[in-house]
Design an enzyme around this catalytic site. Sequence first.
Site, PDB file in Angstrom:
ATOM      1  N   HIS A 132       0.835  -1.205   0.000  1.00  0.00           N
ATOM      2  CA  HIS A 132       0.000   0.000   0.000  1.00  0.00           C
ATOM      3  C   HIS A 132       0.868   1.253   0.000  1.00  0.00           C
ATOM      4  O   HIS A 132       0.606   2.198  -0.757  1.00  0.00           O
ATOM      5  CB  HIS A 132      -0.916  -0.021   1.235  1.00  0.00           C
ATOM      6  CG  HIS A 132      -1.613   1.273   1.507  1.00  0.00           C
ATOM      7  ND1 HIS A 132      -2.915   1.517   1.147  1.00  0.00           N
ATOM      8  CD2 HIS A 132      -1.190   2.407   2.128  1.00  0.00           C
ATOM      9  CE1 HIS A 132      -3.260   2.738   1.516  1.00  0.00           C
ATOM     10  NE2 HIS A 132      -2.225   3.301   2.118  1.00  0.00           N
ATOM     11  N   GLU A 133       1.893   1.270   0.841  1.00  0.00           N
ATOM     12  CA  GLU A 133       2.758   2.448   0.905  1.00  0.00           C
ATOM     13  C   GLU A 133       3.531   2.638  -0.402  1.00  0.00           C
ATOM     14  O   GLU A 133       3.725   3.769  -0.856  1.00  0.00           O
ATOM     15  CB  GLU A 133       3.723   2.336   2.092  1.00  0.00           C
ATOM     16  CG  GLU A 133       3.045   2.288   3.455  1.00  0.00           C
ATOM     17  CD  GLU A 133       2.076   3.447   3.680  1.00  0.00           C
ATOM     18  OE1 GLU A 133       2.302   4.545   3.116  1.00  0.00           O
ATOM     19  OE2 GLU A 133       1.089   3.256   4.400  1.00  0.00           O
ATOM     20  N   HIS A 136       1.458   4.395  -2.924  1.00  0.00           N
ATOM     21  CA  HIS A 136       1.509   5.856  -2.775  1.00  0.00           C
ATOM     22  C   HIS A 136       2.714   6.425  -3.513  1.00  0.00           C
ATOM     23  O   HIS A 136       2.630   7.488  -4.143  1.00  0.00           O
ATOM     24  CB  HIS A 136       1.591   6.244  -1.296  1.00  0.00           C
ATOM     25  CG  HIS A 136       0.267   6.271  -0.591  1.00  0.00           C
ATOM     26  ND1 HIS A 136      -0.816   6.957  -1.075  1.00  0.00           N
ATOM     27  CD2 HIS A 136      -0.135   5.698   0.576  1.00  0.00           C
ATOM     28  CE1 HIS A 136      -1.842   6.817  -0.239  1.00  0.00           C
ATOM     29  NE2 HIS A 136      -1.448   6.052   0.767  1.00  0.00           N
ATOM     30  N   GLU A 203      -6.541   7.103  -0.728  1.00  0.00           N
ATOM     31  CA  GLU A 203      -6.360   5.899   0.078  1.00  0.00           C
ATOM     32  C   GLU A 203      -6.992   4.691  -0.602  1.00  0.00           C
ATOM     33  O   GLU A 203      -6.440   3.591  -0.589  1.00  0.00           O
ATOM     34  CB  GLU A 203      -6.955   6.097   1.480  1.00  0.00           C
ATOM     35  CG  GLU A 203      -6.171   7.044   2.369  1.00  0.00           C
ATOM     36  CD  GLU A 203      -4.722   6.602   2.568  1.00  0.00           C
ATOM     37  OE1 GLU A 203      -4.458   5.382   2.673  1.00  0.00           O
ATOM     38  OE2 GLU A 203      -3.841   7.482   2.605  1.00  0.00           O
TER      39      GLU A 203
END
Length: 282
Positions: A132-133, A136, A203
Amino acid sequence: MFGNWLKTSILMAGIIALFGVVGGLIGGQQGMLLALVFGGAMNVFSYWFSDKMVLRMYNAQEVDEASSPYLYNMVRELAGRASLPMPRVYIIHEDQPNAFATGRNPDNAAVAATTGILQMLSARELRGVMAHELAHVQHRDILISTISATLAGAISALANFAMFFGGRDEEGRPANPIASIAVALLAPLAASLIQMAISRAREFEADRGGAQISGDPNALADALLKIDAFARGIPMPTAEAHPETGQMMIMNPLSGRGLAGLFSTHPATEERVARLRSLATR
């Protein structure tokens, strides 16, 4: 990518304009010039050093393959799957389970995880979080996220600037009513700038991108449920002291009391999990 650059440019221009207006109201032409110089300097500083500032704020310690092979090798494997340069990897000594990414671009990115999240999650779940990071980073969310956090903190400095130029009377109360109003409004204004610059949709997109990178949407869904269940009961003092940085985390680290609640930029965990579960069934 262009949208994030546009948001960043608008945010930085808005900060300079805000500083100039408040400086002019409080200190006239001299105050406006000083505020404009300060605002411009903050923009330059934020672009080049905001990631280092945030990492230092959380006392993050950089690790490598020798000092933390478990986390480092996991990030390296996921970065390869995402076709990203290897980011710097940091560990934050906080009990609350959380993680974030920061940096100017993929070539200057860093990912950080708390000791709490390393202890709480299984390898499969942690892999989903780090994916997930990295999403980003891949989506170039990290520049606007980190800069907005730093500039929101600079607005607090503007409040101090207002108090300095406003002065105080013999009883210690602000002598300039404009300064008093500025101090009262600047914290909510900082929160509003964060809300405008950081879309909650990012998100969802990072969840989707992370699921693609890891190849396991349910792993991230399980991690989010576990983090949400425990993070609320474990305070993170640094985040509470600097609520403008809360939007960088995978889960809102703030208690929600007082002004901290204004900085909440995360969608409901239940909705994030539902979307990830639906990806797993496709």
